[in-house]
Design a protein around this motif. Structure first.
Motif, PDB file in Angstrom:
ATOM      1  N   TYR A  70      -6.977  12.078   5.666  1.00 34.20           N
ATOM      2  CA  TYR A  70      -6.563  10.969   4.796  1.00 34.20           C
ATOM      3  C   TYR A  70      -5.674   9.992   5.554  1.00 34.20           C
ATOM      4  CZ  TYR A  70      -8.177  13.856   0.861  1.00 34.20           C
ATOM      5  OH  TYR A  70      -8.932  14.614  -0.005  1.00 34.20           O
ATOM      6  N   VAL A  71      -4.742  10.510   6.361  1.00 32.12           N
ATOM      7  CA  VAL A  71      -3.824   9.655   7.112  1.00 32.12           C
ATOM      8  C   VAL A  71      -4.600   8.811   8.129  1.00 32.12           C
ATOM      9  CG1 VAL A  71      -1.992   9.675   8.863  1.00 32.12           C
ATOM     10  CG2 VAL A  71      -1.776  11.089   6.809  1.00 32.12           C
ATOM     11  N   VAL A  72      -5.501   9.445   8.873  1.00 31.60           N
ATOM     12  CA  VAL A  72      -6.283   8.717   9.876  1.00 31.60           C
ATOM     13  C   VAL A  72      -7.172   7.666   9.200  1.00 31.60           C
ATOM     14  CG1 VAL A  72      -8.081   8.927  11.633  1.00 31.60           C
ATOM     15  CG2 VAL A  72      -6.241  10.622  11.520  1.00 31.60           C
ATOM     16  N   GLY A  73      -7.830   8.058   8.111  1.00 32.99           N
ATOM     17  CA  GLY A  73      -8.688   7.122   7.393  1.00 32.99           C
ATOM     18  C   GLY A  73      -7.913   5.934   6.865  1.00 32.99           C
ATOM     19  N   ALA A  74      -6.742   6.196   6.287  1.00 34.74           N
ATOM     20  CA  ALA A  74      -5.914   5.117   5.743  1.00 34.74           C
ATOM     21  C   ALA A  74      -5.426   4.190   6.852  1.00 34.74           C
ATOM     22  CB  ALA A  74      -4.730   5.705   4.983  1.00 34.74           C
ATOM     23  N   ALA A  75      -5.033   4.774   7.991  1.00 37.35           N
ATOM     24  CA  ALA A  75      -4.528   3.960   9.104  1.00 37.35           C
ATOM     25  C   ALA A  75      -5.605   3.019   9.624  1.00 37.35           C
ATOM     26  CB  ALA A  75      -4.032   4.873  10.226  1.00 37.35           C
ATOM     27  N   ILE A  76      -6.806   3.544   9.847  1.00 42.02           N
ATOM     28  CA  ILE A  76      -7.895   2.722  10.372  1.00 42.02           C
ATOM     29  C   ILE A  76      -8.313   1.664   9.355  1.00 42.02           C
ATOM     30  CG2 ILE A  76     -10.311   2.747  11.110  1.00 42.02           C
ATOM     31  CD1 ILE A  76      -9.797   5.544  12.267  1.00 42.02           C
ATOM     32  N   MET A  77      -8.435   2.064   8.098  1.00 40.70           N
ATOM     33  CA  MET A  77      -8.923   1.130   7.086  1.00 40.70           C
ATOM     34  C   MET A  77      -7.925   0.014   6.824  1.00 40.70           C
ATOM     35  SD  MET A  77     -11.712   0.617   5.603  1.00 40.70           S
ATOM     36  CE  MET A  77     -12.456   2.211   5.979  1.00 40.70           C
ATOM     37  N   GLN A  78      -6.615   0.310   6.930  1.00 40.60           N
ATOM     38  CA  GLN A  78      -5.631  -0.757   6.720  1.00 40.60           C
ATOM     39  C   GLN A  78      -5.646  -1.760   7.865  1.00 40.60           C
ATOM     40  OE1 GLN A  78      -1.417   0.334   6.360  1.00 40.60           O
ATOM     41  NE2 GLN A  78      -1.278  -1.058   4.616  1.00 40.60           N
ATOM     42  N   ILE A  79      -5.923  -1.288   9.076  1.00 40.60           N
ATOM     43  CA  ILE A  79      -6.076  -2.218  10.200  1.00 40.60           C
ATOM     44  C   ILE A  79      -7.259  -3.144   9.949  1.00 40.60           C
ATOM     45  CG2 ILE A  79      -6.709  -2.386  12.630  1.00 40.60           C
ATOM     46  CD1 ILE A  79      -5.078   0.128  13.141  1.00 40.60           C
ATOM     47  N   VAL A  80      -8.375  -2.569   9.517  1.00 43.10           N
ATOM     48  CA  VAL A  80      -9.565  -3.367   9.206  1.00 43.10           C
ATOM     49  C   VAL A  80      -9.258  -4.379   8.098  1.00 43.10           C
ATOM     50  CG1 VAL A  80     -11.921  -3.277   8.276  1.00 43.10           C
ATOM     51  CG2 VAL A  80     -11.167  -1.553   9.932  1.00 43.10           C
ATOM     52  N   ALA A  81      -8.582  -3.911   7.050  1.00 47.03           N
ATOM     53  CA  ALA A  81      -8.250  -4.785   5.925  1.00 47.03           C
ATOM     54  C   ALA A  81      -7.341  -5.928   6.359  1.00 47.03           C
ATOM     55  CB  ALA A  81      -7.589  -3.968   4.817  1.00 47.03           C
ATOM     56  N   THR A  82      -6.327  -5.626   7.178  1.00 54.49           N
ATOM     57  CA  THR A  82      -5.398  -6.653   7.636  1.00 54.49           C
ATOM     58  C   THR A  82      -6.098  -7.675   8.514  1.00 54.49           C
ATOM     59  OG1 THR A  82      -3.599  -5.028   7.578  1.00 54.49           O
ATOM     60  CG2 THR A  82      -3.203  -7.060   8.802  1.00 54.49           C
ATOM     61  N   ALA A  83      -6.995  -7.205   9.393  1.00 55.47           N
ATOM     62  CA  ALA A  83      -7.758  -8.117  10.241  1.00 55.47           C
ATOM     63  C   ALA A  83      -8.635  -9.039   9.398  1.00 55.47           C
ATOM     64  CB  ALA A  83      -8.605  -7.323  11.233  1.00 55.47           C
ATOM     65  N   LEU A  84      -9.276  -8.481   8.375  1.00 63.71           N
ATOM     66  CA  LEU A  84     -10.104  -9.297   7.486  1.00 63.71           C
ATOM     67  C   LEU A  84      -9.254 -10.310   6.728  1.00 63.71           C
ATOM     68  CD1 LEU A  84     -12.527  -6.573   6.073  1.00 63.71           C
ATOM     69  CD2 LEU A  84     -13.132  -8.476   7.585  1.00 63.71           C
TER      70      LEU A  84
END
Length: 290
Positions: A70-84
């Motif tokens: 969950y931590v790894v998934g959240a970290a990666i997905m928030q980076i993607v979201a912020t970039a978008l």
């Protein structure tokens, strides 16, 4: 009702962070603006974690494989979201970019019910839907039909990435057997630290000159990180206490703070439909708090 206070605090901090990121996006690359959100947030999260343990000692967390996932998934997905989000800022103006990304609440509601066992009351669903209508009104320049397909797709992708981030953060906090503030603080520290390491490594490989550009805007980068840390502290704490759709629907009061920033800092005068959207957001907030 502690989650309400944390959510309001998070919305206020996030409005400021979005304004700072919008300004940084005019001078820095997408990865650099994204890193600005996390660069100093990690050390601040560590200090906050130490302060919690000093004030109220507790055990160290036992991290299961699910929690780590969950931590790894959240970290990666928030980076993607912020970039978008940064890409949205480059496509449209500040209010439209941030507004489209705030469709996170209805997306989190549907994903949560389908895959995460989230349960909402009738009033909760009404609040989420009213909030979604308000966001769509805010995101349209004049009429709903005038939104470009590219902007809609970017907004939907950004909202979905933020929604998955929030849902995984909540799952991670629930999987840690510690008192409320400690489990939220641990997830906050782990997620932000992982994000910082990944982004620094990526930029060292792909575009090391971006660090020089960030140093040229070091004050704004620092303020962005501080606002991001405070906002994340509020969101993570609220989501450890309440379901994501309700937290994010109430969090749409960020629109009010965005309007204040647009008026007094960005010198933009909001149209009447944005004011009406704010009324709808207030109505949605009342429904989710019932």
């Amino acid at each position: 009702m502690t989650w309400i206070l944390f959510t309001c605090f998070a919305a206020f901090c996030q409005a400021g962070r979005n304004a700072l990121q919008s300004q940084l996006s005019q001078h820095l690359s997408v990865p650099a603006v994204t890193l600005a959100r996390f660069l100093w947030a990690g050390p601040l999260a560590f200090v906050y974690l130490l302060s919690l343990y000093a004030a109220a000692p507790a055990d160290a967390p036992l991290l299961s494989n699910n929690t780590i996932s969950y931590v790894v998934g959240a970290a990666i997905m928030q980076i993607v979201a912020t970039a978008l989000m940064v890409v949205l800022f480059k496509q449209e103006n500040f209010a439209i970019g941030a507004g489209l990304a705030k469709c996170e609440a209805p997306v989190a509601a549907f994903l949560g019910v389908l895959f995460f066992g989230t349960q909402l009351t009738l009033f909760g669903w009404i609040g989420v839907l009213i909030g979604a209508i308000a966001i769509l009104m805010l995101s349209s320049p004049t009429k709903m039909t005038e939104l470009s397909l590219k902007t809609v797709l970017l907004g939907l992708a950004c909202s979905s990435a933020f929604a998955l981030t929030s849902l995984w953060v909540r799952e991670a906090t629930l999987a840690i057997s510690l008192p409320f503030p400690h489990r939220a603080a641990w997830v906050l520290f782990l997620v932000i630290s992982l994000q910082t390491i990944m982004l620094i490594g990526f930029m060292l490989i792909t575009n090391p000159s971006s660090f020089k550009a960030m140093f040229a805007h070091k004050k704004r980068v620092a303020f962005t990180s501080i606002a991001s840390f405070l906002g994340s502290l509020g969101w993570f704490s609220a989501m450890s206490l309440q379901t994501v759709p309700l937290v994010k629907t109430l969090g749409q009061i960020e629109i009010f703070f965005m309007m204040l920033i647009s008026i007094f800092i960005l010198k933009e005068i909001p149209p009447k439909k944005d004011v009406f959207a704010l009324v709808l957001v207030a109505t949605a907030a009342i429904f989710v708090m019932i």
